[in-house]
Design a protein around this motif. Structure first.
Motif, PDB file in Angstrom:
ATOM      1  N   MET A 138      31.352  41.602  49.278  1.00  0.00           N
ATOM      2  CA  MET A 138      30.301  40.598  49.080  1.00  0.00           C
ATOM      3  C   MET A 138      30.927  39.303  48.558  1.00  0.00           C
ATOM      4  O   MET A 138      31.924  39.348  47.844  1.00  0.00           O
ATOM      5  CB  MET A 138      29.281  41.074  48.040  1.00  0.00           C
ATOM      6  CG  MET A 138      28.506  42.295  48.399  1.00  0.00           C
ATOM      7  SD  MET A 138      27.378  42.663  47.019  1.00  0.00           S
ATOM      8  CE  MET A 138      26.748  44.234  47.521  1.00  0.00           C
ATOM      9  N   ASP A 139      30.322  38.162  48.924  1.00  0.00           N
ATOM     10  CA  ASP A 139      30.786  36.924  48.321  1.00  0.00           C
ATOM     11  C   ASP A 139      30.168  36.797  46.926  1.00  0.00           C
ATOM     12  O   ASP A 139      29.342  37.619  46.519  1.00  0.00           O
ATOM     13  CB  ASP A 139      30.490  35.703  49.195  1.00  0.00           C
ATOM     14  CG  ASP A 139      29.019  35.328  49.257  1.00  0.00           C
ATOM     15  OD1 ASP A 139      28.196  35.977  48.596  1.00  0.00           O
ATOM     16  OD2 ASP A 139      28.705  34.365  49.976  1.00  0.00           O
ATOM     17  N   TYR A 140      30.562  35.791  46.182  1.00  0.00           N
ATOM     18  CA  TYR A 140      30.147  35.642  44.784  1.00  0.00           C
ATOM     19  C   TYR A 140      28.632  35.603  44.625  1.00  0.00           C
ATOM     20  O   TYR A 140      28.068  36.267  43.756  1.00  0.00           O
ATOM     21  CB  TYR A 140      30.782  34.376  44.202  1.00  0.00           C
ATOM     22  CG  TYR A 140      30.354  34.061  42.800  1.00  0.00           C
ATOM     23  CD1 TYR A 140      30.580  34.957  41.761  1.00  0.00           C
ATOM     24  CD2 TYR A 140      29.717  32.868  42.499  1.00  0.00           C
ATOM     25  CE1 TYR A 140      30.188  34.680  40.472  1.00  0.00           C
ATOM     26  CE2 TYR A 140      29.322  32.577  41.203  1.00  0.00           C
ATOM     27  CZ  TYR A 140      29.562  33.482  40.195  1.00  0.00           C
ATOM     28  OH  TYR A 140      29.163  33.201  38.921  1.00  0.00           O
ATOM     29  N   TRP A 141      27.948  34.841  45.456  1.00  0.00           N
ATOM     30  CA  TRP A 141      26.501  34.677  45.328  1.00  0.00           C
ATOM     31  C   TRP A 141      25.770  35.963  45.678  1.00  0.00           C
ATOM     32  O   TRP A 141      24.760  36.293  45.050  1.00  0.00           O
ATOM     33  CB  TRP A 141      26.025  33.504  46.174  1.00  0.00           C
ATOM     34  CG  TRP A 141      26.768  32.262  45.787  1.00  0.00           C
ATOM     35  CD1 TRP A 141      27.750  31.640  46.511  1.00  0.00           C
ATOM     36  CD2 TRP A 141      26.661  31.541  44.564  1.00  0.00           C
ATOM     37  NE1 TRP A 141      28.241  30.573  45.813  1.00  0.00           N
ATOM     38  CE2 TRP A 141      27.587  30.486  44.611  1.00  0.00           C
ATOM     39  CE3 TRP A 141      25.876  31.683  43.428  1.00  0.00           C
ATOM     40  CZ2 TRP A 141      27.739  29.577  43.572  1.00  0.00           C
ATOM     41  CZ3 TRP A 141      26.029  30.769  42.395  1.00  0.00           C
ATOM     42  CH2 TRP A 141      26.951  29.729  42.480  1.00  0.00           C
ATOM     43  N   GLU A 142      26.286  36.720  46.640  1.00  0.00           N
ATOM     44  CA  GLU A 142      25.697  38.028  46.973  1.00  0.00           C
ATOM     45  C   GLU A 142      25.885  39.002  45.818  1.00  0.00           C
ATOM     46  O   GLU A 142      24.996  39.808  45.516  1.00  0.00           O
ATOM     47  CB  GLU A 142      26.328  38.585  48.243  1.00  0.00           C
ATOM     48  CG  GLU A 142      25.958  37.826  49.500  1.00  0.00           C
ATOM     49  CD  GLU A 142      26.783  38.255  50.705  1.00  0.00           C
ATOM     50  OE1 GLU A 142      27.847  38.895  50.528  1.00  0.00           O
ATOM     51  OE2 GLU A 142      26.370  37.940  51.824  1.00  0.00           O
ATOM     52  N   ARG A 143      27.059  38.947  45.153  1.00  0.00           N
ATOM     53  CA  ARG A 143      27.307  39.828  44.002  1.00  0.00           C
ATOM     54  C   ARG A 143      26.341  39.517  42.864  1.00  0.00           C
ATOM     55  O   ARG A 143      25.796  40.426  42.234  1.00  0.00           O
ATOM     56  CB  ARG A 143      28.757  39.684  43.517  1.00  0.00           C
ATOM     57  CG  ARG A 143      29.782  40.236  44.481  1.00  0.00           C
ATOM     58  CD  ARG A 143      31.155  40.358  43.848  1.00  0.00           C
ATOM     59  NE  ARG A 143      31.721  39.138  43.339  1.00  0.00           N
ATOM     60  CZ  ARG A 143      32.546  38.335  44.009  1.00  0.00           C
ATOM     61  NH1 ARG A 143      32.892  38.613  45.248  1.00  0.00           N
ATOM     62  NH2 ARG A 143      33.038  37.253  43.442  1.00  0.00           N
ATOM     63  N   LEU A 144      26.120  38.226  42.600  1.00  0.00           N
ATOM     64  CA  LEU A 144      25.174  37.861  41.537  1.00  0.00           C
ATOM     65  C   LEU A 144      23.784  38.394  41.842  1.00  0.00           C
ATOM     66  O   LEU A 144      23.107  38.935  40.964  1.00  0.00           O
ATOM     67  CB  LEU A 144      25.119  36.345  41.366  1.00  0.00           C
ATOM     68  CG  LEU A 144      26.329  35.660  40.759  1.00  0.00           C
ATOM     69  CD1 LEU A 144      26.093  34.159  40.667  1.00  0.00           C
ATOM     70  CD2 LEU A 144      26.683  36.226  39.398  1.00  0.00           C
ATOM     71  N   LYS A 145      23.357  38.258  43.086  1.00  0.00           N
ATOM     72  CA  LYS A 145      22.026  38.725  43.469  1.00  0.00           C
ATOM     73  C   LYS A 145      21.949  40.255  43.364  1.00  0.00           C
ATOM     74  O   LYS A 145      20.976  40.796  42.852  1.00  0.00           O
ATOM     75  CB  LYS A 145      21.712  38.267  44.890  1.00  0.00           C
ATOM     76  CG  LYS A 145      20.283  38.508  45.299  1.00  0.00           C
ATOM     77  CD  LYS A 145      19.986  37.875  46.630  1.00  0.00           C
ATOM     78  CE  LYS A 145      18.527  38.063  46.983  1.00  0.00           C
ATOM     79  NZ  LYS A 145      18.169  37.407  48.218  1.00  0.00           N
ATOM     80  N   TYR A 146      22.978  40.951  43.821  1.00  0.00           N
ATOM     81  CA  TYR A 146      23.012  42.412  43.769  1.00  0.00           C
ATOM     82  C   TYR A 146      22.973  42.899  42.317  1.00  0.00           C
ATOM     83  O   TYR A 146      22.281  43.859  41.994  1.00  0.00           O
ATOM     84  CB  TYR A 146      24.270  42.923  44.476  1.00  0.00           C
ATOM     85  CG  TYR A 146      24.458  44.414  44.385  1.00  0.00           C
ATOM     86  CD1 TYR A 146      23.724  45.272  45.196  1.00  0.00           C
ATOM     87  CD2 TYR A 146      25.348  44.964  43.478  1.00  0.00           C
ATOM     88  CE1 TYR A 146      23.884  46.641  45.106  1.00  0.00           C
ATOM     89  CE2 TYR A 146      25.517  46.337  43.384  1.00  0.00           C
ATOM     90  CZ  TYR A 146      24.785  47.169  44.198  1.00  0.00           C
ATOM     91  OH  TYR A 146      24.951  48.526  44.106  1.00  0.00           O
ATOM     92  N   LEU A 147      23.718  42.238  41.442  1.00  0.00           N
ATOM     93  CA  LEU A 147      23.795  42.634  40.037  1.00  0.00           C
ATOM     94  C   LEU A 147      22.631  42.084  39.203  1.00  0.00           C
ATOM     95  O   LEU A 147      22.518  42.414  38.025  1.00  0.00           O
ATOM     96  CB  LEU A 147      25.115  42.152  39.431  1.00  0.00           C
ATOM     97  CG  LEU A 147      26.370  42.769  40.044  1.00  0.00           C
ATOM     98  CD1 LEU A 147      27.609  42.045  39.559  1.00  0.00           C
ATOM     99  CD2 LEU A 147      26.447  44.249  39.716  1.00  0.00           C
TER     100      LEU A 147
END
Length: 159
Positions: A42-51
């Motif tokens: 995942m890119d950074y923004w996807e990781r933030l959304k996932y977490l």
């Protein structure tokens, strides 16, 4: 009306930071979230959304809004030279609004830039862009809930 990430301009929280500033400020969060096994690929923004966590820029903006609300309600010190009653006004239709600090009109451009990036100006801009129900929350907990609900509707992905 200009748009920002597909949202009307009044819903935009703050002007995007410069690319260098954003890279430096978000780099530590990016470094640590990259190490989470479930977030691989995942890119950074996807990781933030996932977490379900906010970017550092969004957290700073949230802090500014909460701090200004606390100043108005005498829950935090007012570090400006103006008394609180001169820093806020209650508008009939718009509700509670913060006022900008004064600046002499003959100020140099560099002074204007410094002023625009100062906490007292950025916090006022952010606070005044919030909906009336957020700005006029009665308690700190109500403010945090209302602010959280409002911010969920705005993408946390600076350009």
């Amino acid at each position: 009306m200009s748009s920002y990430n597909g949202l009307p301009a009044p819903l935009r929280l703050a002007p995007p930071e410069s690319g260098t500033t954003k890279k430096v400020s978000e780099s530590s969060a990016s470094f640590y979230t990259r190490r989470i096994e479930e977030c691989s690929g995942m890119d950074y923004w996807e990781r933030l959304k996932y977490l379900r966590i906010q970017s550092l820029q969004r957290r700073r903006e949230r802090f500014m809004i909460i701090h200004l609300w606390k100043v108005y309600h005498d829950l935090a010190p007012n570090h400006t030279t103006r008394p609180v009653e001169d820093s806020f006004k209650v508008h009939g239709r718009k509700g509670l609004e913060a006022k900008f600090p004064d600046l002499y009109t003959s100020a140099q451009d560099s002074v204007e830039t410094i002023r625009e990036n100062s906490f007292s100006v950025r916090a006022v801009k952010l606070f005044n862009r919030m909906p009336k129900d957020v700005r006029e929350s009665e308690t700190l907990e109500d403010l945090k809930v209302n602010l959280g609900n409002f911010l969920e509707g705005i993408p946390d992905h600076p350009p």
